[in-house]
Design an enzyme around this catalytic site. Structure first.
Site, PDB file in Angstrom:
ATOM      1  N   GLY A  12      12.323  12.319  32.931  1.00 48.97           N
ATOM      2  CA  GLY A  12      12.589  11.202  32.017  1.00 48.97           C
ATOM      3  C   GLY A  12      11.511  10.136  32.061  1.00 48.97           C
ATOM      4  N   ALA A  13      11.014   9.831  33.254  1.00 45.52           N
ATOM      5  CA  ALA A  13      10.011   8.775  33.384  1.00 45.52           C
ATOM      6  C   ALA A  13       8.725   9.154  32.654  1.00 45.52           C
ATOM      7  CB  ALA A  13       9.726   8.512  34.860  1.00 45.52           C
ATOM      8  N   LYS A  41      20.242   5.796  32.144  1.00 42.87           N
ATOM      9  CA  LYS A  41      19.399   5.731  30.934  1.00 42.87           C
ATOM     10  C   LYS A  41      19.726   6.825  29.913  1.00 42.87           C
ATOM     11  CE  LYS A  41      15.602   3.328  33.196  1.00 42.87           C
ATOM     12  NZ  LYS A  41      14.148   3.243  33.454  1.00 42.87           N
ATOM     13  N   ASN A  67      16.496   2.076  27.908  1.00 41.72           N
ATOM     14  CA  ASN A  67      16.540   1.097  29.002  1.00 41.72           C
ATOM     15  C   ASN A  67      16.908  -0.301  28.511  1.00 41.72           C
ATOM     16  OD1 ASN A  67      14.176   0.098  27.829  1.00 41.72           O
ATOM     17  ND2 ASN A  67      13.288  -0.427  29.808  1.00 41.72           N
ATOM     18  N   ASP A 115      10.132   0.966  28.567  1.00 40.56           N
ATOM     19  CA  ASP A 115       9.397   1.400  29.768  1.00 40.56           C
ATOM     20  C   ASP A 115       7.968   1.835  29.431  1.00 40.56           C
ATOM     21  OD1 ASP A 115      11.416   0.974  31.664  1.00 40.56           O
ATOM     22  OD2 ASP A 115      12.321   2.934  31.282  1.00 40.56           O
ATOM     23  N   TYR A 138       6.849   0.945  43.139  1.00 37.45           N
ATOM     24  CA  TYR A 138       6.194  -0.177  43.799  1.00 37.45           C
ATOM     25  C   TYR A 138       6.918  -0.457  45.103  1.00 37.45           C
ATOM     26  CZ  TYR A 138      10.116  -2.716  41.861  1.00 37.45           C
ATOM     27  OH  TYR A 138      11.386  -3.110  41.543  1.00 37.45           O
ATOM     28  N   SER A 164      17.933  -5.116  42.178  1.00 37.78           N
ATOM     29  CA  SER A 164      17.208  -5.312  40.922  1.00 37.78           C
ATOM     30  C   SER A 164      16.513  -6.671  40.847  1.00 37.78           C
ATOM     31  CB  SER A 164      18.164  -5.176  39.731  1.00 37.78           C
ATOM     32  OG  SER A 164      17.462  -5.515  38.539  1.00 37.78           O
ATOM     33  N   GLU A 204      12.789   4.201  17.287  1.00 37.41           N
ATOM     34  CA  GLU A 204      12.065   5.476  17.361  1.00 37.41           C
ATOM     35  C   GLU A 204      11.585   5.794  18.783  1.00 37.41           C
ATOM     36  OE1 GLU A 204       8.135   6.053  15.929  1.00 37.41           O
ATOM     37  OE2 GLU A 204       8.417   8.205  15.687  1.00 37.41           O
TER      38      GLU A 204
END
Ligand code: ATR
Length: 282
Positions: A130-131, A66, A87, A102, A228, A15, A78
């Site tokens: 989810g992303a 998450k 996150n 995110d 990335y 990370s 919200e």
């Protein structure tokens, strides 16, 4: 003692969040400590409770927790509720507040860093997990002409479009299709090329190209990959070969962190230098 924060994940050694938040703290003169926290796969909730007992003020949450963070939060902002994932956690007044930065991070990177306004644009979102879900509301808040969600499993994209139809500013602003429909269906939202194409599938993780047709990219379109790395993803390479400007997810990573930092500390750090440093170390 400094206020303590951390990023919880499994694995977590890779990370970049500690580096980013320590740089933000230095820049804004905030007194805080930020570490990596490896939670056992079956021990997320216990880990969070332990952090609260130790006096931590908040945490970021990454893969694979998450959804558990969403379930554990006692109060949801919200954008986290709509995203169905959390996150960022804030520990305050005995509550576990869940937020999701995110999507705002992605939008900030596109609009501010890449200088591509989303208002009036045709946006194609690849993936419906989810992303993808986390970025739909922040994109809609910028007033695109339309956002079309394409997914390998068509039914998941349909369900997502139905869920977000109530957030649309006008009929047809939100639509769904299968990959094979992209660019086709004359007279529908999927016809023709798109201004912004966002890869929110997990295909890049396995070095795969989602089956997006070359015709999806308008000349000069922005092709955004949430992943990335040192090398271009197959999606970025493909998009660049077909006239698009490819952008990876490193700026999104820094911007989601800046949004979390602002939530915790009430000050918004500048992101340009931090992003440039991370880029130089990839
Ligand atoms: P995340 O939380 O990262 O979004 P996820 O919920 O597992 O992860 O969702 C992964 C997404 O990537 C899904 O939309 C998946 O498509 P399906 O719904 O059909 O499974 C998509 N995906 C994964 N690998 C892909 C590939 N090689 N080509 C196209 N789509 C892919």
């Amino acid at each position: 003692m400094s206020d303590r924060y951390c990023v919880i994940g499994n694995p977590i050694a890779h990370s970049k969040s500690p580096e980013i938040h320590v740089a933000f703290a230095r820049q804004t003169g905030q007194d805080l400590a930020y570490e990596r926290c490896l939670a056992p796969i079956d021990g997320f909730a216990d880990t969070v409770r332990g952090l609260i007992e130790q006096g931590y003020r908040g945490a970021n949450v990454t893969v694979p927790f998450k959804l558990e963070a969403f379930a554990l939060a006692t109060r949801l902002r919200e954008r986290a509720r709509v995203a169905g994932a959390v996150n960022t956690l804030v520990f305050e007044d005995g509550e576990i507040v869940g937020d999701n930065t995110d999507g705002p991070g992605l939008v900030a990177d596109i609009v501010q860093n890449a200088g591509v306004p989303l208002a009036g644009k045709r946006v194609l979102l690849l993936g419906a997990g989810g992303a993808a879900r986390g970025v739909i509301l922040p994109i809609l808040q910028h007033g695109p002409a339309s956002i079309v969600m394409a997914n390998r499993t068509r039914a998941t994209a349909d369900a997502l479009a139905a869920q977000f139809a109530g957030h649309a500013a006008h009929a047809g602003q939100v639509a769904a299709c299968g990959f094979e429909d992209i660019g086709g269906q004359v007279g529908s939202q999927v016809e023709g090329a798109f201004d912004v194409v966002i890869n929110a599938t997990s295909a890049s993780l396995s070095n795969a190209l989602p089956p997006v047709p070359a015709a999806a990219f308008r000349e000069g379109a922005l092709a955004f990959d949430m992943m990335y790395g040192k090398a271009l993803s197959p999606f970025m390479e493909f998009a660049a070969q077909h006239g698009a400007i490819a952008r990876d997810g490193l700026g999104m990573l820094v911007e989601q962190a800046a949004e979390a930092f602002a939530l915790w500390r009430g000050v918004r750090p500048a992101t340009g230098d931090v992003l440039a440093t991370l880029r130089s170390r990839l």
